[in-house]
Enzyme design. Structure first.
Site, PDB file in Angstrom:
ATOM      1  CG  HIS A 192      39.562 -29.498  19.217  1.00  0.00           C
ATOM      2  ND1 HIS A 192      39.507 -29.087  20.534  1.00  0.00           N
ATOM      3  CD2 HIS A 192      38.332 -29.217  18.707  1.00  0.00           C
ATOM      4  CE1 HIS A 192      38.301 -28.592  20.788  1.00  0.00           C
ATOM      5  NE2 HIS A 192      37.575 -28.658  19.699  1.00  0.00           N
ATOM      6  CG  ASP A 231      42.486 -26.595  20.253  1.00  0.00           C
ATOM      7  OD1 ASP A 231      41.587 -26.984  19.461  1.00  0.00           O
ATOM      8  OD2 ASP A 231      42.720 -27.166  21.340  1.00  0.00           O
TER       9      ASP A 231
HETATM   10  P1  PGA Z   1      31.771 -25.173  18.437  1.00  0.00           P
HETATM   11  O1  PGA Z   1      32.845 -26.303  18.781  1.00  0.00           O
HETATM   12  O2  PGA Z   1      30.947 -25.711  17.298  1.00  0.00           O
HETATM   13  O3  PGA Z   1      30.948 -25.026  19.684  1.00  0.00           O
HETATM   14  O4  PGA Z   1      32.525 -23.948  18.067  1.00  0.00           O
HETATM   15  C1  PGA Z   1      33.561 -26.886  17.748  1.00  0.00           C
HETATM   16  C2  PGA Z   1      34.570 -27.844  18.307  1.00  0.00           C
HETATM   17  O5  PGA Z   1      35.126 -27.590  19.388  1.00  0.00           O
HETATM   18  O6  PGA Z   1      34.851 -28.852  17.633  1.00  0.00           O
END
Ligand code: PGA
Length: 249
Positions: free
Chosen positions: A138, A136
């Site tokens: 973030h 999303d």
């Molecule tokens: P992920 O999470 O590395 O497990 O994809 C990234 C995040 O949510 O910032």
């Protein structure tokens, strides 16, 4: 922002570790901002290798983690505290006194958050901040709608984040609904930022981060204004970029 597109996750991880290594070698008491999640694991694996095989020295390094789930104690296997010891700290010679991770069990989040910000300042600020990006858009746990000038605080996780992170938990209901996170402004103040993204499910967020407007709806987009940000992508994460192709850098 400087954009680097690598063939795959392994190459991305090696490039990220090379940049961290350079920072630690140039300034042995460097202050690192660290991230959890699947993305930085390969980078941490490479750093452990560099420590073991080349003696990369973390003894003077200080680290601040981005975020932690509220309500999970440090020894909970899904806590970010546990993650960091498992994936990096137990395997390099960082001094435990120099490790700072938000306390998911604090009874006074507001006081804790203020003190966390003060500790970052006292350490001289973050020299190099490693980031992942949520599907999303973030950074940290700064979900869509978070004011871009906000600092460390308690936040509610977006439904999409709960869904994304449920893969680490037995069931979706076990994913905490709240977290303490550095704010976009805290992150923005790092002297250098290294954002990593791998895989197709990040392609949309990456395109918005790089080519969309700066908006609280995609908190990562604040980095467009940052003077020293490197984004390292693999080809799948870069696949929805319109203006930036593999050969344009
Ligand atoms: P992920 O999470 O590395 O497990 O994809 C990234 C995040 O949510 O910032």
């Amino acid at each position: 922002m400087k954009i680097i597109i690598k063939k795959d996750y392994d190459e991305l991880s090696r490039e990220a570790a090379r940049i961290v290594k350079e920072a630690v070698q140039t300034k042995p008491d460097t202050v690192l901002g660290l991230a959890t999640g699947s993305t930085p694991i390969g980078c941490y694996r490479e750093l452990i290798k560099m420590h073991e095989e080349e003696g990369l020295d973390f003894s003077q390094v200080t680290s601040f983690n981005l975020d932690e789930y509220q309500g999970l104690p440090a020894d909970h296997p899904q806590s970010y505290n546990y993650f960091m010891y498992e994936n990096l700290f137990n395997r390099v010679n960082i001094n435990p006194k120099n490790i700072f991770i938000p306390d998911g069990m604090t009874e006074n989040v507001e006081k804790f958050s203020k003190e966390y910000e003060e500790k970052i300042k006292e350490a001289g600020g973050i020299d190099l901040q490693i980031l992942g990006i949520g599907s999303d858009g973030h950074i940290g746990f700064n979900e869509p709608g978070t004011p871009l000038d906000s600092r460390t605080q308690l936040v509610k996780l977006a439904e999409s984040t709960i869904e994304d992170n449920s893969r680490f938990f037995e069931k979706k209901e076990d994913v905490p609904r709240f977290a303490i996170t550095m704010g976009p402004q805290t992150i923005f103040e790092a002297k250098k930022i290294l954002l990593l993204a791998s895989g197709e499910n990040k392609a949309e967020a990456v395109a918005k981060l790089i080519e969309g407007p700066i908006t609280p709806q995609i908190t990562a987009s604040v980095l467009q204004k940052h003077p020293n940000t490197i984004v390292i992508l693999d080809e799948k994460a870069a696949s929805k970029l319109k203006k930036h192709g593999r050969n344009s850098f």
